[in-house]
Design an enzyme around this catalytic site. Sequence first.
Site, mmCIF file in Angstrom:
data_model
loop_
_atom_site.group_PDB
_atom_site.id
_atom_site.type_symbol
_atom_site.label_atom_id
_atom_site.label_comp_id
_atom_site.label_asym_id
_atom_site.label_seq_id
_atom_site.Cartn_x
_atom_site.Cartn_y
_atom_site.Cartn_z
ATOM 1 C CG ASP A 261 31.814 118.247 24.548
ATOM 2 O OD1 ASP A 261 32.351 118.849 23.593
ATOM 3 O OD2 ASP A 261 30.627 117.899 24.532
ATOM 4 C CB SER A 262 30.616 122.698 24.502
ATOM 5 O OG SER A 262 29.993 121.764 23.649
ATOM 6 C CE1 TYR B 262 31.311 126.139 26.117
ATOM 7 C CE2 TYR B 262 33.528 125.409 25.543
ATOM 8 C CZ TYR B 262 32.575 125.715 26.497
ATOM 9 O OH TYR B 262 32.909 125.611 27.820
ATOM 10 N N GLY B 263 30.118 126.400 19.536
ATOM 11 C CA GLY B 263 30.410 126.616 18.109
ATOM 12 C C GLY B 263 30.120 127.984 17.537
ATOM 13 C CB CYS C 92 35.152 119.796 22.683
ATOM 14 S SG CYS C 92 34.294 121.238 22.021
ATOM 15 C CG ASN C 93 35.811 117.895 16.516
ATOM 16 O OD1 ASN C 93 36.627 117.479 15.715
ATOM 17 N ND2 ASN C 93 34.961 117.092 17.134
ATOM 18 C CB THR C 94 34.218 123.879 19.131
ATOM 19 O OG1 THR C 94 33.220 123.206 18.347
ATOM 20 C CG2 THR C 94 34.091 125.359 18.937
ATOM 21 C CD GLU D 192 24.662 119.771 25.326
ATOM 22 O OE1 GLU D 192 24.203 119.926 26.466
ATOM 23 O OE2 GLU D 192 25.737 119.178 25.108
ATOM 24 C CB CYS E 1 30.699 118.347 16.083
ATOM 25 S SG CYS E 1 29.792 118.799 17.581
ATOM 26 C CB THR E 2 32.588 115.012 20.480
ATOM 27 O OG1 THR E 2 32.336 116.238 21.188
ATOM 28 C CG2 THR E 2 34.065 114.902 20.148
ATOM 29 C CG HIS E 3 27.339 117.595 20.905
ATOM 30 N ND1 HIS E 3 28.499 118.216 21.313
ATOM 31 C CD2 HIS E 3 26.423 117.820 21.889
ATOM 32 C CE1 HIS E 3 28.272 118.796 22.495
ATOM 33 N NE2 HIS E 3 27.031 118.575 22.857
HETATM 34 N N1 DGL Z 1 31.197 118.710 20.992
HETATM 35 C C1 DGL Z 1 31.597 119.999 20.493
HETATM 36 C C2 DGL Z 1 32.523 119.792 19.308
HETATM 37 O O1 DGL Z 1 33.051 118.712 19.152
HETATM 38 C C3 DGL Z 1 30.388 120.824 20.255
HETATM 39 C C4 DGL Z 1 30.652 122.253 20.276
HETATM 40 C C5 DGL Z 1 29.505 123.142 20.556
HETATM 41 O O2 DGL Z 1 29.106 123.217 21.717
HETATM 42 O O3 DGL Z 1 29.065 123.847 19.648
HETATM 43 O O4 DGL Z 1 32.766 120.667 18.524
#
Ligand code: DGL
Length: 264
Positions: free
Chosen positions: A10-11, A42-43, A73-75, A152, A183-185
């Site tokens: 993940d990011s 990352y988004g 991580c979806n991104t 974060e 988004c997993t966050h």
């Molecule tokens: N957990 C990431 C996701 O699922 C977050 C991406 C990010 O860092 O912007 O997209």
Amino acid sequence: MDNRPIGFLDSGVGGLTVVRELMRQLPYENIVYVGDSARAPYGPRPAEQIREYTWELVNFLVTKNVKMIVFACNTATAVAWEEVKEALDIPVLGVILPGSSAAIKSTTKGHVGVIGTPMTVTSDIYRQKIQLLAPAVEVISLACPKFVPIVESNEIQSSVAKKVVYETLAPLVGKVDTLVLGCTHYPLLRPIIQNVMGPSVKLIDSGAECVRDISVLLNYFEINSSRYQEKVRHYFYTTASPEIFQEIASVWLKQKINVEHVTL
Ligand code: DGL
């Protein structure tokens, strides 16, 4: 049986929402997790950069002799999953297909909302995947670029978090019966999101949904870990501060974990 670990990337700390569900459903699986908090979010980054960073995370996990890689991580899934899946000879799973299927199953009126990072929303991948299977389902997507930095920095309990979630989600209130946390966050903000959207809206946790797919693949390839192994091992790596990662993880996973710093 195969006691090699499952690799998660993940990011940052978002993938912990997937790991928590994995620990609950598949407690004998060994884990190696890498989060790139130093470069999160990352988004908002260009696709080429997200692709490059994702490959660095993948290559790190490969050095740990993992039996499967989960893009928690979806991104990263939106940008690089297809490519990485083709290139590796171990199973590679993303979170977007499981999230899409769960949304289709959940929706009662055919009005699905998707919230995610700017990249996930711009890629339009959730709408495409959902409508490929269920063309009549209407999908409204909304980017929530302020959510990941709140998670974060471990400010999920703050009044700022409440205000930001309330203001960001306002355009979706009353318009959807199901909302994909794309988004997993975001599951870390779930109580606030549910509060804003109202109790009748079903929230879909894309990461948690993907654990069912992990389980299916482990069974299919007969690579489950043995319940009789000496010790189940969980290794966590972050590119930023192990202390902050540990703080967030110990609350979320309800256990103290060891976190090491890594440079990719
Ligand atoms: N957990 C990431 C996701 O699922 C977050 C991406 C990010 O860092 O912007 O997209």
